[in-house]
Motif scaffolding. Structure first.
Motif, PDB file in Angstrom:
ATOM      1  N   VAL A  99     -44.613  -9.631   5.077  1.00  0.00           N
ATOM      2  CA  VAL A  99     -44.072  -8.325   5.454  1.00  0.00           C
ATOM      3  C   VAL A  99     -44.219  -8.138   6.960  1.00  0.00           C
ATOM      4  O   VAL A  99     -45.248  -8.480   7.544  1.00  0.00           O
ATOM      5  N   ASP A 100     -43.166  -7.625   7.576  1.00  0.00           N
ATOM      6  CA  ASP A 100     -43.132  -7.347   9.017  1.00  0.00           C
ATOM      7  C   ASP A 100     -43.341  -8.593   9.878  1.00  0.00           C
ATOM      8  O   ASP A 100     -43.829  -8.501  10.999  1.00  0.00           O
ATOM      9  N   CYS A 122     -34.211 -10.492   3.597  1.00  0.00           N
ATOM     10  CA  CYS A 122     -34.353 -10.498   5.042  1.00  0.00           C
ATOM     11  C   CYS A 122     -32.977 -10.358   5.688  1.00  0.00           C
ATOM     12  O   CYS A 122     -31.954 -10.584   5.048  1.00  0.00           O
ATOM     13  N   ARG A 123     -32.979  -9.981   6.923  1.00  0.00           N
ATOM     14  CA  ARG A 123     -31.746  -9.957   7.691  1.00  0.00           C
ATOM     15  C   ARG A 123     -31.578 -11.340   8.302  1.00  0.00           C
ATOM     16  O   ARG A 123     -32.546 -11.980   8.706  1.00  0.00           O
ATOM     17  N   ARG A 144     -27.634  -8.988   5.391  1.00  0.00           N
ATOM     18  CA  ARG A 144     -28.898  -8.891   4.663  1.00  0.00           C
ATOM     19  C   ARG A 144     -28.816  -9.877   3.506  1.00  0.00           C
ATOM     20  O   ARG A 144     -27.885  -9.819   2.701  1.00  0.00           O
ATOM     21  N   SER A 162     -35.104 -11.770  10.196  1.00  0.00           N
ATOM     22  CA  SER A 162     -35.880 -10.599  10.622  1.00  0.00           C
ATOM     23  C   SER A 162     -35.849  -9.533   9.528  1.00  0.00           C
ATOM     24  O   SER A 162     -35.304  -9.755   8.450  1.00  0.00           O
ATOM     25  N   GLU A 163     -36.412  -8.380   9.830  1.00  0.00           N
ATOM     26  CA  GLU A 163     -36.451  -7.226   8.921  1.00  0.00           C
ATOM     27  C   GLU A 163     -36.992  -7.600   7.548  1.00  0.00           C
ATOM     28  O   GLU A 163     -36.343  -7.436   6.523  1.00  0.00           O
ATOM     29  N   HIS A 165     -39.293  -6.654   4.742  1.00  0.00           N
ATOM     30  CA  HIS A 165     -39.971  -5.462   4.230  1.00  0.00           C
ATOM     31  C   HIS A 165     -40.789  -5.754   2.969  1.00  0.00           C
ATOM     32  O   HIS A 165     -41.507  -4.884   2.490  1.00  0.00           O
ATOM     33  N   ALA A 166     -40.647  -6.935   2.420  1.00  0.00           N
ATOM     34  CA  ALA A 166     -41.416  -7.394   1.259  1.00  0.00           C
ATOM     35  C   ALA A 166     -41.654  -8.882   1.452  1.00  0.00           C
ATOM     36  O   ALA A 166     -40.864  -9.557   2.119  1.00  0.00           O
ATOM     37  N   THR A 168     -41.254 -12.542   1.407  1.00  0.00           N
ATOM     38  CA  THR A 168     -39.983 -13.224   1.158  1.00  0.00           C
ATOM     39  C   THR A 168     -40.196 -14.732   1.150  1.00  0.00           C
ATOM     40  O   THR A 168     -40.838 -15.274   2.048  1.00  0.00           O
TER      41      THR A 168
END
Length: 179
Positions: A99-100, A122-123, A144, A162-163, A165-166, A168
């Motif tokens: 994450v992040d 992810c992006r 995405r 990038s991006e 949030h969980a 991956t």
């Protein structure tokens, strides 16, 4: 009889039907788009993603490491079959993104790469190698990627992940030069 051949193939270490279907679709996608540009693939077989997720994988690296990890013996048959169909070397890798995680760049390899999201999302922004990315969002080749999607990245492109949030998990297949 159809059932006899299928069992015999599985006993000899052949790919399961969902993985075989994934390889067939991926080979067609790469062959059709290899010189034209990137392509997004959603497998037709509904059991493909669960079959890919169930493949044993290496341990996650250190929490902040997002570098690819060799796929190990359980992804080798998949890579070998795709390589046989494409007549090139295919090397499997996993990438574990926490994450992040900071943006992670994927460089072009030989004849391109594929990125399959197994878990998370992810992006992904694509750029031709040697070109600066377009300023500001939305990136013209950005999307995405979610669980189950596979992106074919041609050899003349880099990608930026990038991006996150969980947590991956990605399965990357690096395509080598043609045999």
């Amino acid at each position: 009889m159809p059932g006899q051949g299928e069992g015999k193939e599985e006993r000899q270490g052949a790919l399961s039907r969902p993985i075989q279907s994934y390889v067939e679709e991926l080979a067609l996608c790469i062959e059709a788009n290899g010189t034209k540009g990137p392509a997004l693939l959603w497998p037709e077989e509904p059991t493909t993603l669960p079959a890919l997720v169930q493949l044993p994988r290496p341990s996650r690296p250190e929490p902040d490491a997002a570098a690819p990890v060799p796929g190990g013996p359980h992804t080798e048959p998949l890579a070998a079959e795709l390589g046989r169909r494409l007549r090139m070397r295919v090397r499997p890798f996993y990438r574990f993104l926490p994450v992040d995680a900071p943006a992670t760049k994927g460089e072009p390899s030989g004849s391109g790469s594929t990125v399959t999201v197994l878990e998370g999302a992810c992006r992904c922004d694509l750029t031709r190698a040697g070109e600066a990315p377009a300023p500001g969002p939305p990136h013209p080749l950005g999307m995405r990627l979610r669980s189950g999607g596979t992106l074919f990245v041609p050899p003349d492109h880099t990608y930026l992940l990038s991006e996150i949030h969980a947590p991956t998990t990605l399965l990357e297949l690096h395509l080598g030069e043609a045999d």
